[in-house]
Write a protein that holds these residues in place. Sequence first.
Motif, PDB file in Angstrom:
ATOM      1  N   VAL A 187      13.915 -13.303  -4.052  1.00  0.00           N
ATOM      2  CA  VAL A 187      13.772 -11.900  -4.466  1.00  0.00           C
ATOM      3  C   VAL A 187      12.318 -11.606  -4.830  1.00  0.00           C
ATOM      4  O   VAL A 187      11.751 -10.594  -4.395  1.00  0.00           O
ATOM      5  N   PHE A 188      11.697 -12.495  -5.603  1.00  0.00           N
ATOM      6  CA  PHE A 188      10.295 -12.312  -5.961  1.00  0.00           C
ATOM      7  C   PHE A 188       9.423 -12.285  -4.707  1.00  0.00           C
ATOM      8  O   PHE A 188       8.498 -11.474  -4.602  1.00  0.00           O
ATOM      9  N   HIS A 189       9.707 -13.159  -3.752  1.00  0.00           N
ATOM     10  CA  HIS A 189       8.931 -13.219  -2.519  1.00  0.00           C
ATOM     11  C   HIS A 189       8.994 -11.876  -1.784  1.00  0.00           C
ATOM     12  O   HIS A 189       7.963 -11.348  -1.353  1.00  0.00           O
ATOM     13  N   ARG A 190      10.179 -11.328  -1.660  1.00  0.00           N
ATOM     14  CA  ARG A 190      10.333 -10.049  -0.957  1.00  0.00           C
ATOM     15  C   ARG A 190       9.682  -8.897  -1.709  1.00  0.00           C
ATOM     16  O   ARG A 190       8.992  -8.069  -1.116  1.00  0.00           O
ATOM     17  N   LEU A 191       9.891  -8.849  -3.025  1.00  0.00           N
ATOM     18  CA  LEU A 191       9.313  -7.754  -3.812  1.00  0.00           C
ATOM     19  C   LEU A 191       7.789  -7.829  -3.863  1.00  0.00           C
ATOM     20  O   LEU A 191       7.108  -6.807  -3.719  1.00  0.00           O
ATOM     21  N   SER A 192       7.251  -9.018  -4.051  1.00  0.00           N
ATOM     22  CA  SER A 192       5.795  -9.145  -4.102  1.00  0.00           C
ATOM     23  C   SER A 192       5.176  -8.874  -2.731  1.00  0.00           C
ATOM     24  O   SER A 192       4.080  -8.313  -2.634  1.00  0.00           O
ATOM     25  N   GLY A 193       5.871  -9.223  -1.669  1.00  0.00           N
ATOM     26  CA  GLY A 193       5.390  -8.909  -0.323  1.00  0.00           C
ATOM     27  C   GLY A 193       5.371  -7.419  -0.060  1.00  0.00           C
ATOM     28  O   GLY A 193       4.406  -6.882   0.502  1.00  0.00           O
ATOM     29  N   ALA A 194       6.445  -6.736  -0.471  1.00  0.00           N
ATOM     30  CA  ALA A 194       6.486  -5.283  -0.302  1.00  0.00           C
ATOM     31  C   ALA A 194       5.388  -4.613  -1.117  1.00  0.00           C
ATOM     32  O   ALA A 194       4.708  -3.695  -0.639  1.00  0.00           O
ATOM     33  N   LEU A 195       5.197  -5.073  -2.349  1.00  0.00           N
ATOM     34  CA  LEU A 195       4.148  -4.512  -3.202  1.00  0.00           C
ATOM     35  C   LEU A 195       2.760  -4.787  -2.618  1.00  0.00           C
ATOM     36  O   LEU A 195       1.896  -3.903  -2.606  1.00  0.00           O
ATOM     37  N   ALA A 196       2.534  -5.985  -2.116  1.00  0.00           N
ATOM     38  CA  ALA A 196       1.246  -6.315  -1.498  1.00  0.00           C
ATOM     39  C   ALA A 196       0.976  -5.402  -0.309  1.00  0.00           C
ATOM     40  O   ALA A 196      -0.133  -4.870  -0.150  1.00  0.00           O
ATOM     41  N   PHE A 197       1.984  -5.202   0.531  1.00  0.00           N
ATOM     42  CA  PHE A 197       1.812  -4.319   1.691  1.00  0.00           C
ATOM     43  C   PHE A 197       1.511  -2.889   1.239  1.00  0.00           C
ATOM     44  O   PHE A 197       0.578  -2.260   1.752  1.00  0.00           O
ATOM     45  N   LEU A 198       2.273  -2.378   0.288  1.00  0.00           N
ATOM     46  CA  LEU A 198       2.052  -1.004  -0.183  1.00  0.00           C
ATOM     47  C   LEU A 198       0.665  -0.827  -0.804  1.00  0.00           C
ATOM     48  O   LEU A 198      -0.001   0.184  -0.566  1.00  0.00           O
ATOM     49  N   LEU A 199       0.230  -1.804  -1.589  1.00  0.00           N
ATOM     50  CA  LEU A 199      -1.097  -1.706  -2.210  1.00  0.00           C
ATOM     51  C   LEU A 199      -2.219  -1.863  -1.188  1.00  0.00           C
ATOM     52  O   LEU A 199      -3.339  -1.406  -1.417  1.00  0.00           O
ATOM     53  N   SER A 200      -1.924  -2.513  -0.068  1.00  0.00           N
ATOM     54  CA  SER A 200      -2.951  -2.676   0.967  1.00  0.00           C
ATOM     55  C   SER A 200      -3.187  -1.391   1.753  1.00  0.00           C
ATOM     56  O   SER A 200      -4.259  -1.209   2.333  1.00  0.00           O
ATOM     57  N   LEU A 201      -2.213  -0.489   1.763  1.00  0.00           N
ATOM     58  CA  LEU A 201      -2.339   0.722   2.572  1.00  0.00           C
ATOM     59  C   LEU A 201      -3.497   1.631   2.134  1.00  0.00           C
ATOM     60  O   LEU A 201      -4.247   2.103   2.997  1.00  0.00           O
ATOM     61  N   PRO A 202      -3.673   1.904   0.818  1.00  0.00           N
ATOM     62  CA  PRO A 202      -4.835   2.716   0.451  1.00  0.00           C
ATOM     63  C   PRO A 202      -6.155   2.039   0.816  1.00  0.00           C
ATOM     64  O   PRO A 202      -7.111   2.702   1.216  1.00  0.00           O
TER      65      PRO A 202
END
Length: 186
Positions: free
Chosen positions: A89-104
Motif C-alpha cells: 500500500v505504501f509503495h502504491r501511494l508513494s508512487g502515485a504521490l511521486a508522479f503527481l508531484l513530478s507533474l508541476p
Amino acid sequence: MSLLTDVVTVSRRNLIVVPVLLAGAAVAVALGMAGTHFWPGTQPLPTWGFSAPQTFKAYLSSAVLVLIVGQLLTAVWIYRFHAPKPVHVFHRLSGALAFLLSLPVAFYCLYSFGFQFGTGATRRVMAHSLAGVVFYGAFASKMLTLRLKRTPGWLLPVLGGLVFTSFVLAWALAALWWFRTVGFAR
C-alpha cells in the motif's frame, strides 16, 4: 517437442515487450515534440513562495526524489522478500504521490524552457531534457506492464530501474546543479 513448445511460449511472451516499449517511446517523443514546438511560454510562472521558478522546481523535485528512493526500497522489499500488505500500500501511494508531484516540475521545465536539444543547448541541458522525457516514457511503459498479463518477469524491474535512473539523472542535472550553483535559499 516439449522444448520447442517452451521456446515458442517464451518467444510469444516476449513479444508483448514491443508494444509496451513503443507506448513508452511514444509518450517520450510526444513530450519532446510538445516541448520543442509548443513551448517555451512567454508568461511568467508562479514561484509559490520561492525566489524563482527554478528554486521551486529544485525543492519539489527533491521531494519526488525522496519518494522515488522509497519506491526503490519498497520494490526490492516486495519482490525479493515478500513484504507485508502495508508495504504494498505504501509503495502504491508513494508512487502515485511521486508522479503527481513530478507533474508541476515537468510542466515548469517544458513551459519555461522547452525541450532543448541541439544547437544552443548545453550538454547538461540536453541530457536533462532527454532524461525527463525518458522518465515519463519509462513510467508509462511500467504502468502498462503492471496492467498486462503474461509479461516477462524481467520487464517490470527493468522498467522500474529505468524510471528510477532517468529521474535521478534529471534531478542531478537540474536540481542538484541548481543547489550547487545558487545554494539552498528559498
